[in-house]
Design a protein around this motif. Structure first.
Motif: not given
Lengths: 403, 330, 290
Positions: C207-210, C214-215, C139, C219, C14, C119, C117, C212, C17-18
């Motif tokens: 690919x991890x959080x899908x 508000x993705x 990852x 984050x 995770x 993919x 959402x 949309x 991603x940040x």
């Protein structure tokens, strides 16, 4: 008695017999209804955090257009006014007041979201305006004594969770249960129902209760916590995005519990496919409606009718989004209520007819699941059936379970 | 950027103000109860924006998280009314005092933060507020995710007006008092000190202004205003829940003061009208993208009227009157 | 022990991603001294463009390249069309523009692509590498991409004259102009690079959080915390901060405070770093002359 007075009485009686039904069949309207139209109000989160559900409002708008194209209900066109409330309760209150006081709608239909509906519930009941078929699964909408003008629609989360609980008791009485739940009214309501279904054994069986927020980017950490708790049954109370993540992560870290998944997140296209179908084998869920992406409904006539409707009236809408099936089903249910009202379109009668649905099937329910209401039962759909995923599709098993 | 607190009060402005007040008092009897409700919300937002303007407009401390103080005020009112049976009118000053203290305490560490960093810290506060409101240990008071439903007050002394109208006048009276207080506060030494700190902080402290105290006080007073607005808002809407106080609320408030006019008291009213009615208006143009249109308005106004509506009007008025003066001089 | 390891690796994943979004934030800060609130939404919007391209059949790496170029141009456009025109206005005007952009990109994405959402594919294999089950191939791959980006950025700033010019403009625009550097060009370059990095962050996260609209809103705050913690003007520091935030968040959530306060945790980090050590762990300390 003279013959003359007999005749007079008989004539009067005859006249009454002819006139009375006519008087009874007199049209009765409240604000928002007339000879030509029925005004219906609705608030939806078209913007903001819950905007994925806005498509329900679009489906409903499209369906009412179809009904109008085919002549309307009892000759009256439906004027469906759907506005955005951004999933914000103050906005919902403002919009509800606008619809009722400014636009003069006959009633509100299908308003979405537990917080929004909670915010307007007192107002609607004080004003005696029906708040019909609300789009949330909270259990509190089935309260005819306390709130006679508010009615739910789908099986409540508590009903569904209780079904899971009882099934666990039957099949795995010594299970250690790990629960992942969304930290809002959906998740908490569900958890409550699960504990009810488990009865006194709840505290003993549930070894881990782990929550997550919708603002969390991933829930990997939570899945790891659940595995570490030693649970061998996993109750997955999540919305679609997180359900897919949970299923995938559980598989990836080698945790193989018996998994129960909420109906809200059981669709093949939105959840199973992104997670990976091979990772979802054996998952148990419960449903009351037809999943549009499940191969077994490919040639179902009612679903094909839905597909044809979508292509013609809502071509931008996704044919894989179960929300669009939901919107279609609940809109058809409302049309049934309106048909039953006939020419008596007072708010009181609308409520009365809404509480008078008998074995109605909008076409989107599972075989054996019927919509039923009565003056003491404001939960239109209460039956569900369990199903298991076999890697390709959901296979229903057991009986249709009613409360 | 000047401020309107310095100029003396001309007779025209007194007349305009009196007319506005008269209009505000008469209006509720001629419009529908729904519109009265909307106007009540406008007044509530105006009080909140006045608070934020004191902090950001006059004192230059950017806050993107003022929704948090609004939430604290709202929950204070709701909890007092629902859990402790406190009468509604008493919850307002209590909410105010509570937020004064909380704001002051938040202002202390904020002393060390400048410009964009303060904006970031307050942004973080605004984003995380709903989570704090949902926190389990607080649930017995806050009602958790379900929130608290409160009852609208009835008009006192059996006055022949509706609850909506009574609430409007109640809020109007409080708004009037708050505006008067702000006007008094800001046109004297305190106002000058705040503006000096905003424009020339080093010179100000060299001249003996106690920068730290003024800045923290500004935070406190600003929070008090917004907290009072929150309490009134909760009573008007009759419901509080964590979902009512997301970052979008803080952003709306911020937008309100920028559009209405920073460093002006009248601007609070324009800003309030903007944030109450423009989203509805944008929603009619396109249901799918109301916030996009809202954003376009934002950026557009920054280019066309960078100092907000209030200043545009004053500039326009000044141009008209100066033309008249030169014309009459010829 | 097993759980601890799992939590740490999940936190690193995770955190990756940040870190990638934090890198974009740092880029903007290094080039313009600005904190861009709209960075996350711009990254999300770019990812949608990529998704749209893939839907029309463009292969993954071509899409990747095209999206990066598009995002670069988008960043440049924002600088020239918007920010250039409000130069000299107070900070507040900037914040208004950023918030406006944030809101516009978010709702545009929702309007054009709807809120269901989606993919987003990963270019990395589906099976976890080396048979272990702690991290997935994606990852690991995403983290590798982030590290490559840092290396490229570091080299760019350190060894190229363009990089030097950008740093000069950020620190002292007046003097830079005096020595002949085109300030607006450098700022535009900075914006373009930041937007491009953001788009890569989005394509790695999706690919991890899908995908949309508000993705990135979830984050963004963590990315800010990461960037501040590591040092708002140090790319390597920001990435380190990202991993640190990810791991800490998981460990605290699993073993100490529970899962319900993660955003508050980010708030505490942000306020804490700003108060105690605003330059972060690896950033350079700035001394302002009075």
């Amino acid at each position: 008695m003279s013959t003359r007075s007999n005749v007079v009485i008989a004539t009067l009686a005859a006249l009454l017999a002819v006139a009375a039904p006519g008087a009874l069949a007199q049209k009765m309207y409240d604000t928002g209804a007339s000879d030509t139209e029925i005004k219906i109000g609705n608030t939806m989160p078209y913007s903001g955090p819950a905007s994925a559900y806005g498509t329900i409002g679009k489906t409903e708008t499209a369906y009412f257009k179809k009904v109008n194209d085919e002549g309307g209900v009892n000759g009256r066109k439906i004027d469906f006014i759907s506005v955005d409330d951004g999933y914000s309760p103050p906005k919902a209150v403002e919009m509800a007041r606008q619809l009722v006081e400014q636009d003069g709608v006959l009633f509100l239909f299908g308003t979405l979201g537990t917080p929004s509906n909670t915010a307007i519930q007192k107002y609607m009941n004080a004003k005696k305006v029906p708040q019909l078929l609300v789009a949330t699964g909270a259990a509190k909408w089935n309260d005819p004594q306390g709130y006679p003008w508010t009615m739910g629609y789908q099986p409540s989360y508590q009903t569904e969770a209780a079904i899971f609980g009882r099934h666990i008791l039957q099949t795995k009485p010594n299970a250690k249960i790990g629960v992942l739940y969304q930290n809002d009214d959906f998740g908490k309501d569900y958890l409550k129902g699960l504990k009810e279904g488990l009865g006194d054994k709840a505290t003993k069986m549930i070894v881990a209760e782990v929550s997550y927020e919708v603002t969390d980017p991933t829930i990997d950490s939570q899945i790891v916590q659940l595995q570490a708790s030693g649970a061998d049954v996993f109750v997955n109370i999540t919305t679609p995005k997180f359900a897919a993540m949970a299923i995938r992560k559980a598989y990836d870290i080698g945790w193989k519990p018996v998994q129960y998944l909420t109906d809200v997140s059981s669709t093949v296209a939105s959840v199973i496919q992104p997670a990976g179908p091979e990772k979802a084998v054996g998952i148990i869920s419960a449903i009351y409606g037809k999943d549009p992406t499940d191969p077994q409904w490919q040639n179902d006539p009612a679903m094909n009718e839905w597909r044809a409707f979508m292509k013609k009236y809502y071509p931008d809408g996704s044919l894989t989004d179960v929300n669009n099936v939901y919107g279609y089903g609940v809109a058809r249910t409302l049309v049934q209520v309106l048909k039953q009202c006939g020419d008596n379109l007072t708010r009181e009668n609308v409520m009365k007819q809404a509480a008078n649905l008998k074995n109605f099937d909008p076409g989107t329910n599972l075989p054996g699941v019927f919509t039923n209401t009565s003056p003491t039962n404001y939960a239109p759909i209460q039956a569900m059936q369990l199903e298991k995923f076999n890697g390709k599709e959901w296979v229903r098993f057991g009986q249709v379970i009613s409360k | 950027m000047g401020t309107d607190i310095m100029s003396p009060i001309g007779s025209w402005r007194v007349f305009a103000l009196a007319a506005l007040i008269a209009l505000a008092c008469l209006l509720p009897f001629f419009i529908s109860s729904y519109h009265v409700f909307q106007l009540t919300l406008v007044l509530v937002y105006a009080i909140a924006l006045l608070g934020l303007n004191i902090l950001t407009g006059y004192n230059g401390q950017i806050s993107l998280g003022h929704g948090a103080f609004y939430a604290i005020g709202a929950y204070a009112a709701a909890i007092l009314m629902d859990r402790f049976g406190v009468p509604y009118w008493l919850t307002v000053p209590v909410a105010g005092v509570l937020c004064l203290v909380v704001g002051f305490l938040f202002g202390l560490p904020a002393l060390r933060l400048e410009g964009l960093y303060l904006a970031l810290a307050t942004f973080a506060l605004g984003v995380s507020m709903p989570q704090l409101l949902k926190y389990k240990p607080f649930e017995p008071w806050t009602g958790g995710v379900q929130g608290i439903v409160i009852v609208k007050p009835d008009p006192p002394w059996h006055l022949p007006i509706s609850p909506d109208q009574w609430l409007y006048f109640f809020v109007l009276a409080i708004a009037g008092a708050m505006f008067l207080l702000a006007w008094n506060l800001l046109r004297g030494r305190i106002g000058r000190a705040l503006v000096a700190i905003r424009d020339h902080p080093i010179a100000a402290s060299a001249m003996g202004v106690n920068t730290a105290m003024y800045k923290s006080l500004a935070f406190g007073v600003s929070a008090m205003y917004t907290g009072i607005a929150g309490a009134l808002g909760a009573i008007a809407v009759q419901f509080v829940a964590p979902d009512s106080f997301t970052i979008l609320l803080s952003i709306s408030l911020f937008v309100g003061i920028v559009v209405g006019g920073l460093g002006s008291i009248g601007g609070a009213l324009f800003g309030a009208l903007f944030i109450e009615f423009v989203p509805n208006f944008a929603g009619q143009i396109s249901k799918a993208a109301p916030w996009a249109i809202y954003g376009v308005f934002l950026i557009g106004l920054i280019f066309v009227m960078p100092m907000g509506i209030n200043w545009a009007i004053r500039l326009g008025w000044a141009r008209i009157t100066s033309r008249r003066r030169t014309a009459s001089a010829q | 022990m097993e759980e601890l390891l799992n939590q740490v690796f999940a936190g690193l994943a995770t955190g990756g991603i940040y870190a990638s979004l934090a890198l974009a934030l740092v880029m903007i800060y290094q080039a313009t001294q600005l904190v861009n609130f709209a960075q996350g939404e711009m990254a999300m919007f770019s990812t949608y463009i990529a998704w749209a391209l893939i839907q029309t059949g463009v292969p993954y790496w071509a899409t990747f390249f095209l999206t990066v170029v598009f995002s670069f141009l988008l960043g440049v456009a924002i600088q020239y069309l918007l920010l250039q025109r409000i130069r000299g206005q107070p900070v507040l005007a900037l914040v208004v523009v950023f918030i406006g952009l944030l809101v516009i990109f978010n709702s545009l994405a929702g309007w054009i692509f709807t809120y269901t959402i989606k993919v987003f594919p990963s270019p990395f294999p589906a099976e976890p590498p080396f048979g272990q089950h702690y991290v997935s191939a994606h990852e690991l791959g995403a983290t590798a991409v982030t590290l490559v980006l840092i290396a490229l950025l570091w080299a760019f700033f350190r060894f190229t004259s363009l990089g030097l010019a950008m740093r000069a403009v950020a620190q002292n625009p007046v003097s830079s102009r005096l020595v002949g550097i085109r300030v607006s060009q450098m700022l535009a370059l900075g914006w373009g690079l930041a937007a491009a990095i953001g788009s890569i962050a989005g394509m790695m996260a999706a690919p991890i959080v899908f995908l949309d609209p508000n993705m990135m809103s979830g984050i963004l705050l963590y990315a800010f915390a990461a960037a501040l913690l590591g040092g708002i003007d140090s790319p390597g520091g920001a990435v380190f901060g990202g991993f640190l935030v990810g791991v800490l968040e998981n460990l605290l959530g699993a073993f100490v405070v529970g899962n319900a306060l993660k955003l508050v945790f980010a708030l505490v980090i942000i306020v804490g770093v700003l108060l105690v050590r605003p330059s972060g762990i690896f950033g350079s300390v700035h001394v302002t002359r009075v």
